[in-house]
Design an enzyme around this catalytic site. Sequence first.
Site, mmCIF file in Angstrom:
data_model
loop_
_atom_site.group_PDB
_atom_site.id
_atom_site.type_symbol
_atom_site.label_atom_id
_atom_site.label_comp_id
_atom_site.label_asym_id
_atom_site.label_seq_id
_atom_site.Cartn_x
_atom_site.Cartn_y
_atom_site.Cartn_z
ATOM 1 N N TRP A 100 1.110 -1.321 0.172
ATOM 2 C CA TRP A 100 -0.218 0.119 0.301
ATOM 3 C C TRP A 100 0.906 1.455 0.044
ATOM 4 C CZ3 TRP A 100 -4.464 -0.631 -1.923
ATOM 5 C CH2 TRP A 100 -4.759 -1.690 -1.585
ATOM 6 N N ASP A 152 -1.319 7.043 6.710
ATOM 7 C CA ASP A 152 -2.295 5.761 6.604
ATOM 8 C C ASP A 152 -2.485 4.577 7.256
ATOM 9 O OD1 ASP A 152 -3.747 3.587 5.131
ATOM 10 O OD2 ASP A 152 -2.933 3.444 3.434
ATOM 11 N N LYS A 176 -12.798 -0.439 7.584
ATOM 12 C CA LYS A 176 -11.605 -2.090 8.154
ATOM 13 C C LYS A 176 -12.264 -1.776 10.331
ATOM 14 C CE LYS A 176 -8.179 -1.897 4.904
ATOM 15 N NZ LYS A 176 -8.393 -2.901 4.434
#
Length: 341
Positions: A100, A152, A176
């Site tokens: 990511w 992030d 999430k």
Amino acid sequence: MAVSFSAGPTTLPESVLARVRGGLEDWERTGVSILEIGQRTPEFEALAARVERGIRALLGVPPSYAVLLLPGGASQQFAMVPMNLLGGRRRATYLCHGTWSHLAAQEAGRWCEVLDAPAADAAYVHCTVNETIEGIALDALPDADGLPVVGDWSSALFAEPLDVERFGLVYAGAQKSLGAAGLTLVLVRKDLLGEVLPGTPTAFDYRVHVASRSLHATSVPFAWFVADLMLEWMTAEGGVPALAAAARAKAELVYDALDGSSAYVTAEPSAPLRRSRTTITFALREPGRQARFLREARERGLVALEGHASVGGLRAGLYAGMPIEGAERLAAFLWDFGQPQ
Ligand code: PMP
């Protein structure tokens, strides 16, 4: 009922799911479903204000930061961050330890020069606190040499203590730990919001979202609704300290079982990384047994244990909404399956 170890969308607590069902029928005695509520109604405005208050309280977000819930995924932030934070500079630093962060850096490369270490003329330092695919996490915040840090937090939010003031900007996909897919949480220090890059679409300009309190375009009422319920649930659970302790306890159960049998292989990251508490990746020493592992897990009501398609193997997502019983059931299965043949 089966327990889902999906790394996102997440498992929701049963009490939250029950209220979701209720709100789909009749939301807050309005007589209509949350899916039918206009976002300009007083009821929705009250919901949006409650969600912002809940996030500020739970994460200790100071007034100098804006709280945004933006439609679109966390990947959209890969573009919005450079478009909004370069502020006339041409370089930004991306610390990359997994998929990511690499994708974030790649996207930023469309708008600026990407550096791999802090530099005086960089606009900010970006890091990914938990790499969801590789199952590794930053053990400590990087040294950013005084530059604003962009984090992030998609797969670490609420599972690790977050000191907002150490960041210029924090973003995290809601799917999430904040509930349902469709929104991304952004916390941004307001003084960092100046001119955007020329050509930035209106919908990618944080200032537009700050001015409209995240309701510039029709948003995702369902995701706001689930976030509201999750915030109430997480607050009742004891907030971030309790959730972080629960995350450690759940991860420990699973790692103990993985480390206790030679049937499993786990990542062994070295500093500045450690094993993730929320997305535990592992593999079978004999990969040929994986189909049987997944079948037997499913028979015990343990589902979505496949690793990300790009890396294969196995993975257990253990976000805030995963009850300790879920981790216990997984650990018990891991111990049983890991017995010598
Ligand atoms: N960052 C991290 C750490 C992620 O785990 C994910 C999704 N799994 C993303 C970014 C991308 O999120 P989205 O799918 O919401 O764009």
